[in-house]
Write a protein that holds these residues in place. Structure first.
Motif, PDB file in Angstrom:
ATOM      1  N   THR A   1      13.793   2.868   0.512  1.00 46.71           N
ATOM      2  CA  THR A   1      14.458   3.171   1.786  1.00 46.71           C
ATOM      3  C   THR A   1      15.109   4.546   1.720  1.00 46.71           C
ATOM      4  O   THR A   1      15.003   5.346   2.660  1.00 46.71           O
ATOM      5  N   GLN A   2      15.771   4.845   0.609  1.00 42.22           N
ATOM      6  CA  GLN A   2      16.394   6.157   0.454  1.00 42.22           C
ATOM      7  C   GLN A   2      15.336   7.253   0.352  1.00 42.22           C
ATOM      8  O   GLN A   2      15.526   8.361   0.873  1.00 42.22           O
ATOM      9  N   ALA A   3      14.210   6.950  -0.280  1.00 43.19           N
ATOM     10  CA  ALA A   3      13.119   7.921  -0.357  1.00 43.19           C
ATOM     11  C   ALA A   3      12.652   8.304   1.043  1.00 43.19           C
ATOM     12  O   ALA A   3      12.420   9.478   1.344  1.00 43.19           O
TER      13      ALA A   3
ATOM     14  N   GLY B   1      14.581  15.617   6.283  1.00 45.26           N
ATOM     15  CA  GLY B   1      14.143  16.970   5.953  1.00 45.26           C
ATOM     16  C   GLY B   1      14.625  17.450   4.599  1.00 45.26           C
ATOM     17  O   GLY B   1      14.337  18.579   4.195  1.00 45.26           O
ATOM     18  N   ASN B   2      15.371  16.606   3.886  1.00 48.25           N
ATOM     19  CA  ASN B   2      15.808  16.980   2.532  1.00 48.25           C
ATOM     20  C   ASN B   2      14.626  17.092   1.574  1.00 48.25           C
ATOM     21  O   ASN B   2      14.702  17.769   0.553  1.00 48.25           O
ATOM     22  N   ALA B   3      13.571  16.403   1.915  1.00 48.86           N
ATOM     23  CA  ALA B   3      12.295  16.553   1.209  1.00 48.86           C
ATOM     24  C   ALA B   3      11.216  16.661   2.273  1.00 48.86           C
ATOM     25  O   ALA B   3      11.229  15.905   3.250  1.00 48.86           O
ATOM     26  N   GLU B   4      10.293  17.605   2.106  1.00 50.65           N
ATOM     27  CA  GLU B   4       9.261  17.795   3.128  1.00 50.65           C
ATOM     28  C   GLU B   4       8.269  16.636   3.189  1.00 50.65           C
ATOM     29  O   GLU B   4       7.694  16.351   4.235  1.00 50.65           O
ATOM     30  N   LEU B   5       8.063  15.981   2.061  1.00 47.73           N
ATOM     31  CA  LEU B   5       7.107  14.884   1.998  1.00 47.73           C
ATOM     32  C   LEU B   5       7.469  13.972   0.847  1.00 47.73           C
ATOM     33  O   LEU B   5       8.347  14.282   0.026  1.00 47.73           O
TER      34      LEU B   5
ATOM     35  N   ARG C   1       0.849  -1.191   0.000  1.00 52.29           N
ATOM     36  CA  ARG C   1       0.000   0.000   0.000  1.00 52.29           C
ATOM     37  C   ARG C   1       0.888   1.245   0.000  1.00 52.29           C
ATOM     38  O   ARG C   1       1.871   1.338   0.738  1.00 52.29           O
ATOM     39  N   LEU C   2       0.519   2.190  -0.840  1.00 49.65           N
ATOM     40  CA  LEU C   2       1.283   3.425  -1.020  1.00 49.65           C
ATOM     41  C   LEU C   2       0.740   4.519  -0.111  1.00 49.65           C
ATOM     42  O   LEU C   2      -0.473   4.665   0.051  1.00 49.65           O
ATOM     43  N   VAL C   3       1.665   5.295   0.460  1.00 48.67           N
ATOM     44  CA  VAL C   3       1.248   6.388   1.336  1.00 48.67           C
ATOM     45  C   VAL C   3       2.084   7.633   1.035  1.00 48.67           C
ATOM     46  O   VAL C   3       3.270   7.535   0.711  1.00 48.67           O
ATOM     47  N   LEU C   4       1.437   8.802   1.062  1.00 55.48           N
ATOM     48  CA  LEU C   4       2.145  10.080   0.983  1.00 55.48           C
ATOM     49  C   LEU C   4       2.411  10.499   2.419  1.00 55.48           C
ATOM     50  O   LEU C   4       1.466  10.651   3.206  1.00 55.48           O
ATOM     51  N   TRP C   5       3.680  10.665   2.774  1.00 55.73           N
ATOM     52  CA  TRP C   5       4.030  10.853   4.192  1.00 55.73           C
ATOM     53  C   TRP C   5       4.978  12.034   4.384  1.00 55.73           C
ATOM     54  O   TRP C   5       5.812  12.343   3.526  1.00 55.73           O
ATOM     55  N   SER C   6       4.815  12.690   5.536  1.00 57.94           N
ATOM     56  CA  SER C   6       5.744  13.733   5.966  1.00 57.94           C
ATOM     57  C   SER C   6       6.064  13.527   7.437  1.00 57.94           C
ATOM     58  O   SER C   6       5.203  13.091   8.214  1.00 57.94           O
ATOM     59  N   ALA C   7       7.298  13.811   7.808  1.00 57.65           N
ATOM     60  CA  ALA C   7       7.679  13.727   9.215  1.00 57.65           C
ATOM     61  C   ALA C   7       7.057  14.878  10.008  1.00 57.65           C
ATOM     62  O   ALA C   7       6.982  14.823  11.234  1.00 57.65           O
ATOM     63  N   LYS C   8       6.574  15.902   9.298  1.00 55.66           N
ATOM     64  CA  LYS C   8       5.997  17.075   9.950  1.00 55.66           C
ATOM     65  C   LYS C   8       4.498  16.875  10.202  1.00 55.66           C
ATOM     66  O   LYS C   8       3.734  16.674   9.249  1.00 55.66           O
ATOM     67  N   PRO C   9       4.054  16.948  11.439  1.00 54.47           N
ATOM     68  CA  PRO C   9       2.616  16.842  11.720  1.00 54.47           C
ATOM     69  C   PRO C   9       1.863  17.982  11.036  1.00 54.47           C
ATOM     70  O   PRO C   9       2.333  19.123  10.994  1.00 54.47           O
TER      71      PRO C   9
ATOM     72  N   ALA D   1      -5.489  14.466   5.065  1.00 52.34           N
ATOM     73  CA  ALA D   1      -6.047  13.125   4.864  1.00 52.34           C
ATOM     74  C   ALA D   1      -6.598  12.891   3.467  1.00 52.34           C
ATOM     75  O   ALA D   1      -6.952  11.764   3.116  1.00 52.34           O
ATOM     76  N   ALA D   2      -6.686  13.948   2.642  1.00 54.54           N
ATOM     77  CA  ALA D   2      -7.192  13.798   1.276  1.00 54.54           C
ATOM     78  C   ALA D   2      -6.097  14.007   0.232  1.00 54.54           C
ATOM     79  O   ALA D   2      -6.356  13.944  -0.970  1.00 54.54           O
ATOM     80  N   GLY D   3      -4.873  14.295   0.667  1.00 51.41           N
ATOM     81  CA  GLY D   3      -3.776  14.503  -0.262  1.00 51.41           C
ATOM     82  C   GLY D   3      -3.829  15.815  -1.013  1.00 51.41           C
ATOM     83  O   GLY D   3      -3.128  15.993  -2.023  1.00 51.41           O
ATOM     84  N   ALA D   4      -4.632  16.755  -0.517  1.00 51.40           N
ATOM     85  CA  ALA D   4      -4.776  18.042  -1.211  1.00 51.40           C
ATOM     86  C   ALA D   4      -3.485  18.858  -1.194  1.00 51.40           C
ATOM     87  O   ALA D   4      -3.321  19.778  -2.002  1.00 51.40           O
ATOM     88  N   VAL D   5      -2.563  18.519  -0.311  1.00 51.52           N
ATOM     89  CA  VAL D   5      -1.283  19.227  -0.239  1.00 51.52           C
ATOM     90  C   VAL D   5      -0.558  19.181  -1.585  1.00 51.52           C
ATOM     91  O   VAL D   5       0.168  20.111  -1.945  1.00 51.52           O
ATOM     92  N   LEU D   6      -0.783  18.145  -2.361  1.00 50.82           N
ATOM     93  CA  LEU D   6      -0.129  18.025  -3.668  1.00 50.82           C
ATOM     94  C   LEU D   6      -0.604  19.111  -4.630  1.00 50.82           C
ATOM     95  O   LEU D   6       0.152  19.561  -5.498  1.00 50.82           O
ATOM     96  N   GLN D   7      -1.848  19.511  -4.473  1.00 51.43           N
ATOM     97  CA  GLN D   7      -2.410  20.556  -5.333  1.00 51.43           C
ATOM     98  C   GLN D   7      -2.074  21.946  -4.803  1.00 51.43           C
ATOM     99  O   GLN D   7      -1.851  22.880  -5.578  1.00 51.43           O
ATOM    100  N   LYS D   8      -2.013  22.090  -3.496  1.00 49.33           N
ATOM    101  CA  LYS D   8      -1.750  23.403  -2.887  1.00 49.33           C
ATOM    102  C   LYS D   8      -0.281  23.801  -3.006  1.00 49.33           C
ATOM    103  O   LYS D   8       0.052  24.986  -3.037  1.00 49.33           O
ATOM    104  N   GLY D   9       0.596  22.802  -3.004  1.00 51.40           N
ATOM    105  CA  GLY D   9       2.005  23.079  -3.262  1.00 51.40           C
ATOM    106  C   GLY D   9       2.765  23.778  -2.157  1.00 51.40           C
ATOM    107  O   GLY D   9       3.657  24.571  -2.437  1.00 51.40           O
ATOM    108  N   ARG D  10       2.452  23.497  -0.891  1.00 58.17           N
ATOM    109  CA  ARG D  10       3.168  24.141   0.212  1.00 58.17           C
ATOM    110  C   ARG D  10       4.431  23.353   0.580  1.00 58.17           C
ATOM    111  O   ARG D  10       4.643  22.989   1.729  1.00 58.17           O
ATOM    112  N   PHE D  11       5.268  23.102  -0.421  1.00 61.57           N
ATOM    113  CA  PHE D  11       6.500  22.362  -0.180  1.00 61.57           C
ATOM    114  C   PHE D  11       7.452  22.603  -1.344  1.00 61.57           C
ATOM    115  O   PHE D  11       7.049  23.043  -2.419  1.00 61.57           O
TER     116      PHE D  11
END
Length: 251
Positions: free
Chosen positions: A169-171, A178-182, A105-113, A118-128
């Motif tokens: 694993t590298q991803a 923190g080299n990538a926000e998500l 199962r694939l998940v979009l994840w960030s170490a930052k709370p 929960a809907a993945g809208a961050v990909l459209q908003k682009g805050r990263f």
């Protein structure tokens, strides 16, 4: 006095009977997303059988190339079902030995709370600034990530922000450091005891091709009792419980 040698012989026979007929090392190539589950399974397998798993972890695509070039692996635990089938067709794996051991199962994840909703809208908003994913040419989870982005119509816009990792694993390391926000990783990498730290979006299965993770007995493992035992163990209740605990679906 004659009973002592008899007793000693009996104890020796019982001790030998409790040991495996022959304890062997098994060289296994393991898809990077399955690192943590395999380590647990290998520990239980060794306790139960005496056989030892010697595992190498990496991308399925790289393992394929290494196996075709003669790498001494006896079993491949792939992140897809196509690579094992290809190896069988090419004569590098044993026909009829391929099994599905997990459904990824694939998940979009960030170490930052709070960063990933929960809907993945961050990909459209682009805050990263950076989005991590495994090389789609080598890693099935990377290919699933690209499929997801294309299904959302976001791939072209986000392509300049993508940080391509050698494997899953590298991803994860890119995101954790923190080299990538998500980024896109396997659910099994970030779920522990049913909980996920940071923030995440569990990608709907309809957005990417089903990730059937298959194992296969390679040509160099043909006739090896220990290798056959490991493949059978992967289908047993103990291994399946471990696999499920990491968020995989069971075949």
């Amino acid at each position: 006095m004659q009973h002592v040698p008899l007793l000693s012989g009996l104890l020796t026979a019982l001790a030998l009977a409790s040991l495996p007929v022959q304890a062997d090392d098994i060289s296994v190539a393991v898809a990077a997303n399955f690192t943590a589950p395999l380590k647990q399974i290998a520990a239980e397998f060794e306790k139960d059988t005496g056989h030892k798993v010697v595992a190498s972890f990496g991308s399925t695509g790289k393992f394929y190339a290494q196996i075709r070039n003669g790498a001494p692996f006896e079993i491949l635990l792939s992140a897809d079902d196509e690579t094992p089938a290809k190896l069988v067709k090419e004569g590098a794996a044993v026909a009829g030995s391929q099994i599905t051991y997990a459904m990824g199962r694939l998940v979009l994840w960030s170490a930052k709370p709070g960063l990933v909703d929960a809907a993945g809208a961050v990909l459209q908003k682009g805050r990263f600034e950076h989005l991590s994913l495994a090389d789609p040419k080598l890693a099935p989870y990377g290919a699933a990530a690209v499929q997801t982005l294309k299904a959302l119509g976001a791939y072209e816009a986000l392509q300049p922000r993508i940080v391509t990792a050698e494997n899953i694993t590298q991803a994860l390391q890119f995101i954790s450091s923190g080299n990538a926000e998500l980024g896109f990783v396997a659910l099994s990498q970030v779920q522990k005891d049913g909980k996920i730290e940071g923030s995440f979006w569990l990608v709907p299965a309809k957005l990417y091709t089903s990730i059937r993770q298959d194992a296969v007995l390679l040509d160099k493992g043909k006739g090896a009792t220990a290798a056959a035992a490991l493949l059978k163990y992967l289908q047993g209740d103990k291994a399946r419980a471990i696999i499920k605990s990491f968020g995989y679906e069971l075949p």
